[in-house]
Design a protein around this motif. Structure first.
Motif, short mmCIF file in Angstrom:
data_model
loop_
_atom_site.label_atom_id
_atom_site.label_comp_id
_atom_site.label_asym_id
_atom_site.label_seq_id
_atom_site.Cartn_x
_atom_site.Cartn_y
_atom_site.Cartn_z
N THR A 1 0.65 -1.44 0.10
CA THR A 1 -0.10 -0.14 -0.13
C THR A 1 0.91 1.16 -0.08
O THR A 1 0.52 2.17 -0.86
N PRO A 2 1.91 1.51 0.87
CA PRO A 2 2.77 2.59 0.67
C PRO A 2 3.23 3.15 -0.45
O PRO A 2 3.35 4.24 -1.07
N TYR A 3 3.84 1.92 -1.47
CA TYR A 3 4.18 2.27 -2.65
C TYR A 3 3.14 2.62 -3.51
O TYR A 3 3.22 3.64 -4.44
N ILE A 4 2.02 2.04 -3.60
CA ILE A 4 0.96 2.44 -4.42
C ILE A 4 0.36 3.89 -4.10
O ILE A 4 0.12 4.66 -5.18
N THR A 5 0.11 4.09 -2.98
CA THR A 5 -0.35 5.33 -2.41
C THR A 5 0.64 6.50 -2.93
O THR A 5 0.17 7.61 -3.33
N SER A 6 1.88 5.92 -2.87
CA SER A 6 2.94 7.18 -3.32
C SER A 6 3.03 7.50 -4.85
O SER A 6 3.31 8.49 -5.18
N ALA A 7 2.19 6.70 -5.45
CA ALA A 7 2.12 6.74 -6.85
C ALA A 7 0.77 7.47 -7.23
O ALA A 7 0.54 7.65 -8.40
N GLY A 8 -0.09 7.82 -6.17
CA GLY A 8 -1.26 8.63 -6.46
C GLY A 8 -2.49 7.53 -6.66
O GLY A 8 -3.44 8.37 -7.30
N THR A 9 -2.33 6.49 -6.18
CA THR A 9 -3.57 5.69 -6.78
C THR A 9 -3.70 4.79 -5.19
O THR A 9 -3.17 5.09 -4.11
N ASP A 10 -4.33 3.83 -5.35
CA ASP A 10 -4.86 2.97 -4.34
C ASP A 10 -5.15 1.58 -4.52
O ASP A 10 -5.70 1.30 -5.84
N PRO A 11 -5.08 0.64 -3.80
CA PRO A 11 -5.11 -0.96 -4.22
C PRO A 11 -6.54 -1.15 -4.69
O PRO A 11 -6.67 -1.99 -5.67
N VAL A 12 -7.71 -0.49 -3.97
CA VAL A 12 -9.06 -0.92 -4.54
C VAL A 12 -9.13 -0.31 -6.16
O VAL A 12 -9.98 -0.98 -6.94
N THR A 13 -8.72 0.80 -6.53
CA THR A 13 -8.63 0.92 -7.82
C THR A 13 -8.10 0.15 -8.72
O THR A 13 -8.56 -0.18 -9.75
N ILE A 14 -6.62 -0.30 -8.28
CA ILE A 14 -6.01 -1.19 -9.18
C ILE A 14 -6.60 -2.65 -9.29
O ILE A 14 -6.80 -3.17 -10.27
N ARG A 15 -7.37 -2.95 -8.50
CA ARG A 15 -7.85 -4.27 -8.15
C ARG A 15 -9.03 -4.26 -9.05
O ARG A 15 -9.24 -5.11 -9.87
N ALA A 16 -10.00 -3.25 -9.11
CA ALA A 16 -11.11 -3.00 -9.90
C ALA A 16 -10.54 -2.76 -11.48
O ALA A 16 -11.21 -3.30 -12.27
N ASP A 17 -9.44 -2.36 -11.85
CA ASP A 17 -8.85 -2.15 -13.00
C ASP A 17 -8.43 -3.44 -13.44
O ASP A 17 -8.43 -3.65 -14.84
N HIS A 18 -7.73 -4.04 -12.52
CA HIS A 18 -7.20 -5.63 -12.76
C HIS A 18 -8.42 -6.42 -13.32
O HIS A 18 -8.06 -7.18 -14.47
N ASP A 19 -9.58 -6.52 -12.61
CA ASP A 19 -10.56 -7.29 -12.96
C ASP A 19 -11.18 -6.97 -14.21
O ASP A 19 -11.57 -7.84 -15.03
N ALA A 20 -11.46 -5.66 -14.44
CA ALA A 20 -12.00 -5.18 -15.82
C ALA A 20 -10.95 -5.15 -17.09
O ALA A 20 -11.27 -5.68 -17.97
N LEU A 21 -9.79 -4.87 -16.70
CA LEU A 21 -8.78 -4.62 -17.83
C LEU A 21 -7.88 -5.94 -17.97
O LEU A 21 -7.29 -5.91 -19.15
N GLY A 22 -7.47 -6.67 -16.93
CA GLY A 22 -6.49 -7.61 -16.94
C GLY A 22 -6.64 -8.62 -18.02
O GLY A 22 -5.66 -9.02 -18.85
N PRO A 23 -7.66 -9.20 -18.46
CA PRO A 23 -7.81 -10.21 -19.19
C PRO A 23 -7.38 -9.81 -20.55
O PRO A 23 -6.71 -10.69 -21.42
N ARG A 24 -7.78 -8.63 -21.13
CA ARG A 24 -7.65 -8.16 -22.35
C ARG A 24 -6.03 -7.99 -22.25
O ARG A 24 -5.26 -8.01 -23.29
N ALA A 25 -5.56 -7.37 -21.33
CA ALA A 25 -3.77 -6.92 -21.31
C ALA A 25 -3.07 -8.58 -21.55
O ALA A 25 -2.45 -8.48 -22.35
N VAL A 26 -3.83 -9.60 -20.78
CA VAL A 26 -3.05 -10.80 -21.12
C VAL A 26 -3.19 -11.33 -22.50
O VAL A 26 -2.27 -11.79 -22.83
N GLU A 27 -4.46 -11.08 -22.91
CA GLU A 27 -4.67 -11.72 -24.46
C GLU A 27 -3.64 -11.05 -25.59
O GLU A 27 -3.18 -11.80 -25.99
#
Length: 230
Positions: free
Chosen positions: A191-217
């Protein structure tokens, strides 16, 4: 059978989505962790393919991580021999350093899912599959371009997101292999590294679930085309 060696710098950063196209291309995959006592004696020139993954360390932290200098020396010999090599995030920074370019802390941390912009060379490379897709970024270091390479991609924060030298050497600052691997949980714990980048784990988790499969494809398509090119 051809042999691919995965160099893993931390347990939670493995080959992930890239495993499938590597195996489909006929490679038997071996793995070595840099913490393994045998790592210092592993021949990095011999494998048919070497893939170096990411990690939280910096190339310039050689006093803290003595294996970095050891790996760089052997990597330089592999790159001099033009043996097929892929570097991801820290792995790409190691490739830049082994080719003689400086690696240093960047102005900001780039963390989260976002697209890359392709250069003209990138649009004519296997990275063309990534056009329009968001991929995972997770870094605060960057590098100058080595001599005699093609710059392939950029983002607003970092001009050097990918490069290649000929068909066999490919360096990717971003993580198009991540989007379905459960090890993302370990990444999100920082969490400290993520927040130092101006975002948060909840946002990244949501983007991971929505965008991750296409990224891997698209990431797999990129690797599949790259492997077919030599």
């Amino acid at each position: 059978m051809k042999r691919a060696l995965i160099i893993r710098h931390v347990p939670y950063e493995g080959v992930a989505g890239y495993r499938l196209p590597i195996e489909q291309a006929g490679y038997a995959i071996d793995r070595v962790d840099v913490g393994d006592p045998a790592f210092s004696s592993v021949d990095l020139v011999d494998p048919d393919l070497v893939i170096m993954m990411g990690g939280p360390m910096g190339v310039y932290e050689q006093a803290r991580y003595p294996w970095i200098a050891c790996q760089l020396r052997r990597l330089a010999r592999r790159l001099e021999a033009d043996r097929p090599t892929l570097g991801v995030c820290f792995g790409s920074q190691m490739m830049a350093a082994a080719l003689g370019a400086p690696v240093f802390a960047g102005p900001v941390k780039e963390v989260g899912f976002a697209p890359i912009a392709l250069t003209d060379a990138g649009a004519a490379s296997p990275l063309r599959h990534l056009e329009g897709a968001s991929v995972l970024h997770w870094h605060g270091d960057t590098f100058e371009l080595p001599d005699n390479v093609e710059r392939l991609a950029e983002t607003p924060a970092y001009a050097n997101q990918a490069f290649r030298r000929g068909p066999r050497l490919l360096a990717l600052q971003f993580h198009a292999e991540m989007g379905e691997d459960p090890r993302i949980d370990a990444w999100l714990n920082d969490t400290p590294y993520i927040t130092s980048a101006g975002t948060d784990p909840v946002t990244i988790r949501a983007d991971h679930d929505a965008l991750g499969p296409r990224a891997v494809e698209v990431g797999r398509s990129m690797i599949r085309e790259w492997l077919a090119g030599f």
